[in-house]
Scaffold this motif. Structure first.
Motif, short mmCIF file in Angstrom:
data_model
loop_
_atom_site.label_atom_id
_atom_site.label_comp_id
_atom_site.label_asym_id
_atom_site.label_seq_id
_atom_site.Cartn_x
_atom_site.Cartn_y
_atom_site.Cartn_z
N PRO A 60 -10.87 17.71 41.84
CA PRO A 60 -9.50 18.22 41.60
C PRO A 60 -8.44 17.40 42.34
CG PRO A 60 -11.01 20.02 42.09
CD PRO A 60 -11.73 18.76 42.42
N SER A 61 -8.79 16.91 43.53
CA SER A 61 -7.83 16.12 44.30
C SER A 61 -7.53 14.79 43.62
CB SER A 61 -8.37 15.88 45.71
OG SER A 61 -8.65 17.11 46.37
N VAL A 62 -8.57 14.16 43.08
CA VAL A 62 -8.38 12.90 42.35
C VAL A 62 -7.56 13.13 41.09
CG1 VAL A 62 -9.55 11.05 41.09
CG2 VAL A 62 -10.48 11.86 43.27
N TYR A 63 -7.84 14.23 40.40
CA TYR A 63 -7.08 14.57 39.19
C TYR A 63 -5.59 14.72 39.52
CZ TYR A 63 -5.17 17.40 35.39
OH TYR A 63 -4.38 17.89 34.37
N ASP A 64 -5.31 15.41 40.63
CA ASP A 64 -3.91 15.61 41.01
C ASP A 64 -3.26 14.29 41.41
OD1 ASP A 64 -1.77 17.69 41.72
OD2 ASP A 64 -1.92 16.53 43.58
N PHE A 65 -4.06 13.39 41.97
CA PHE A 65 -3.52 12.07 42.34
C PHE A 65 -3.14 11.28 41.09
CE2 PHE A 65 -4.26 7.52 43.11
CZ PHE A 65 -3.34 7.29 44.14
N ASN A 67 -1.76 35.53 42.68
CA ASN A 67 -0.84 34.42 42.43
C ASN A 67 -0.34 33.78 43.73
OD1 ASN A 67 0.56 32.65 40.75
ND2 ASN A 67 2.40 33.94 40.73
N PHE A 68 -1.28 33.42 44.60
CA PHE A 68 -0.92 32.79 45.88
C PHE A 68 -0.70 31.28 45.75
CE2 PHE A 68 -3.31 36.36 48.25
CZ PHE A 68 -2.15 37.10 48.36
N GLY A 69 -1.15 30.69 44.65
CA GLY A 69 -0.92 29.27 44.43
C GLY A 69 -1.92 28.34 45.11
N PHE A 70 -3.06 28.86 45.50
CA PHE A 70 -4.08 28.04 46.15
C PHE A 70 -4.85 27.22 45.11
CE2 PHE A 70 -8.56 27.71 47.58
CZ PHE A 70 -8.37 26.91 48.70
N THR A 71 -5.04 25.94 45.39
CA THR A 71 -5.83 25.07 44.51
C THR A 71 -6.80 24.24 45.36
OG1 THR A 71 -4.29 23.20 44.62
CG2 THR A 71 -3.90 24.86 42.89
N LEU A 72 -7.66 23.52 44.69
CA LEU A 72 -8.62 22.66 45.38
C LEU A 72 -8.09 21.23 45.51
CD1 LEU A 72 -12.03 23.87 43.91
CD2 LEU A 72 -10.77 24.69 45.90
N VAL A 73 -6.79 21.11 45.69
CA VAL A 73 -6.17 19.80 45.90
C VAL A 73 -6.00 19.57 47.40
CG1 VAL A 73 -4.15 18.37 45.50
CG2 VAL A 73 -4.98 19.88 43.69
N PHE A 74 -6.79 18.66 47.92
CA PHE A 74 -6.74 18.33 49.34
C PHE A 74 -6.15 16.94 49.52
CE2 PHE A 74 -10.06 21.45 48.74
CZ PHE A 74 -9.90 22.32 49.81
N THR A 75 -5.71 16.66 50.73
CA THR A 75 -5.14 15.34 50.99
C THR A 75 -6.24 14.29 51.01
OG1 THR A 75 -5.37 15.49 53.40
CG2 THR A 75 -3.37 16.44 52.42
N GLY A 96 0.03 18.21 37.65
CA GLY A 96 -0.39 18.39 36.26
C GLY A 96 -0.51 19.86 35.91
N PRO A 97 -0.32 20.19 34.64
CA PRO A 97 -0.30 21.60 34.23
C PRO A 97 -1.66 22.28 34.29
CG PRO A 97 -0.19 20.16 32.32
CD PRO A 97 -0.08 19.27 33.51
N HIS A 98 -2.72 21.48 34.39
CA HIS A 98 -4.06 22.06 34.32
C HIS A 98 -4.77 22.14 35.67
CE1 HIS A 98 -3.53 21.78 30.03
NE2 HIS A 98 -3.44 20.45 30.08
N ILE A 99 -4.08 21.83 36.75
CA ILE A 99 -4.76 21.77 38.04
C ILE A 99 -5.29 23.14 38.47
CG2 ILE A 99 -2.61 22.09 39.35
CD1 ILE A 99 -5.75 20.03 40.32
N GLN A 100 -4.55 24.20 38.16
CA GLN A 100 -5.01 25.54 38.53
C GLN A 100 -6.28 25.91 37.76
OE1 GLN A 100 -2.94 27.28 40.86
NE2 GLN A 100 -4.73 28.59 41.14
N VAL A 101 -6.28 25.58 36.46
CA VAL A 101 -7.45 25.87 35.63
C VAL A 101 -8.64 25.03 36.08
CG1 VAL A 101 -8.39 25.81 33.29
CG2 VAL A 101 -6.01 26.49 33.67
#
Length: 379
Positions: A170-175, A325-333, A180-185
């Motif tokens: 997920p982190s690479v996808y966000d990079f 709806n806390f907005g937590f995702t698996l996007v890490f630095t 992106g609209p699908h990061i939560q999914v």
């Protein structure tokens, strides 16, 4: 911790035979140091409610969590000793990292997503590098060379590689596609897969291949008897969870102010402070086993706890975040992902030959120290 290799003494069903007279303190054998740390529980509550000093509240809450973690571990073990292997394993899986989960949920509610993500990474690398490193180092000082079953450790090592994949993708996808609209999914889907492989690992170790995870003959010969009834242990466990929830609430409220006052970042608090404090009890247990030349158990405590954080706690946080709806995702630095990758890489390399010495423990600790120092300067 999840029981990918659990000492047989933990899974041998035993029964409690009550002595004539024993106080709760005599039954709850957590050690004098941990009893002294219990003084920080009322002190932290006084600071939060009466003094309203966020920095002092933060420090005392952190210290109060240390004995509470020890009590939770002890009472969980007491119930496990009087349960069958499956119940024992599931109990360990549920309460193994309960404190990290409770703190993370309160932090999510407060909008401290950065702290939550940092504490996840901190717990993973802390268990892999610091806990295992301290165990190998301490055991190596007493025994010139120690051996462990690298076949069973390999199962956990493979799980750790899956952890890296689950956190990195997920982190690479966000990079590649920022915001992106699908990061939560995507994060939710990855969390589901991680949960499934976690459950598969439990079934593997508790059912289909349980014989692979038997500890040594020495461990099998050790029959530890419970010191309290299952009912009393359950009551103490539930009360402790309630106190942990209160402490976590006050701790989270004080993080932002304390970080500014002390001069450290919220990332450092999550990566190092919270991760170390919540795992002190596990660290002491792992070192104890290493000093008894039972390094299999020590290493698996660390690896299994890291696996549970990633494959069990993270999906629960994703579920809670989705519901509220806390907005937590698996996007890490990138730095956080790199830290996990390095931790998994070095522990896999050092555990390949099934033997170790004190220097290898020192090497693991040094890598953790380097990462911790670097995170001190990361905003």
């Amino acid at each position: 911790m999840i029981p990918f290799i659990v000492g047989r003494k933990k899974l041998v069903k035993s029964y409690y035979s009550p002595p004539l007279k024993q106080t709760i303190i005599q039954k709850l054998r957590i050690g004098k140091v941990f009893y002294l740390f219990l003084l920080f529980v009322p002190l932290s509550l006084f600071s939060a409610v009466v003094l309203k000093n966020d920095t002092f509240t933060f420090i005392t809450c952190i210290l109060a969590i240390v004995p509470l973690a020890r009590i939770m571990g002890y009472t969980t073990k007491e119930i496990s000793l009087q349960s069958n292997p499956t119940v024992s394993g599931l109990l360990s899986a549920t309460f193994g990292n309960a404190i990290e989960l409770i703190i993370a949920i309160f932090a999510l509610r407060a909008g401290l997503i950065q702290v939550v993500q940092a504490s996840i990474i901190g717990s993973i690398i802390g268990n892999i590098l610091l806990l295992v490193g301290l165990s190998i180092f301490a055991g190596g000082l007493r025994y010139k060379n120690q051996r462990f079953n690298n076949e069973t450790i390999a199962v956990s090592s493979t799980m750790l590689i899956i952890v890296v994949a689950g956190l990195a993708i997920p982190s690479v996808y966000d990079f590649l596609k920022p915001h992106g609209p699908h990061i939560q999914v995507l994060s939710a889907a990855v969390a589901v897969v991680m949960t499934l492989i976690y459950l598969a690992g439990l079934f593997f170790s508790l059912r289909t291949h349980r014989d692979l995870f038997d500890a040594s003959d020495e461990m099998k010969a050790t029959h530890e008897r419970p010191t309290m009834s299952k009912r009393l242990a359950a009551i103490i466990l539930l009360l402790t969870v309630a106190v942990v929830a209160i402490e976590s609430e006050f701790l989270v409220r004080a993080i932002e102010t304390a970080a500014v006052t002390i001069g450290i970042t919220q990332t450092f608090i999550g990566i190092v402070v919270i991760a170390i404090i919540t795992n002190i009890a596990e660290n002491s247990t792992a070192v104890h086993f290493a000093l008894e030349n039972k390094l299999d158990v020590s290493i698996e405590i660390g690896l299994s706890s890291a696996i549970q954080i990633a494959l069990f706690v993270v999906p629960i946080l994703m579920l809670v975040s989705s519901v509220f709806n806390f907005g937590f995702t698996l996007v890490f630095t990138p730095f956080e992902i790199l830290a996990v990758m390095l931790a998994v890489l070095i522990v896999n390399y050092l555990s390949a030959d099934g033997r170790c010495n004190w220097l290898e423990g020192a090497q693991l600790i040094s890598v953790y120290a380097i990462i911790a120092i670097a995170f001190f300067f990361v905003a």
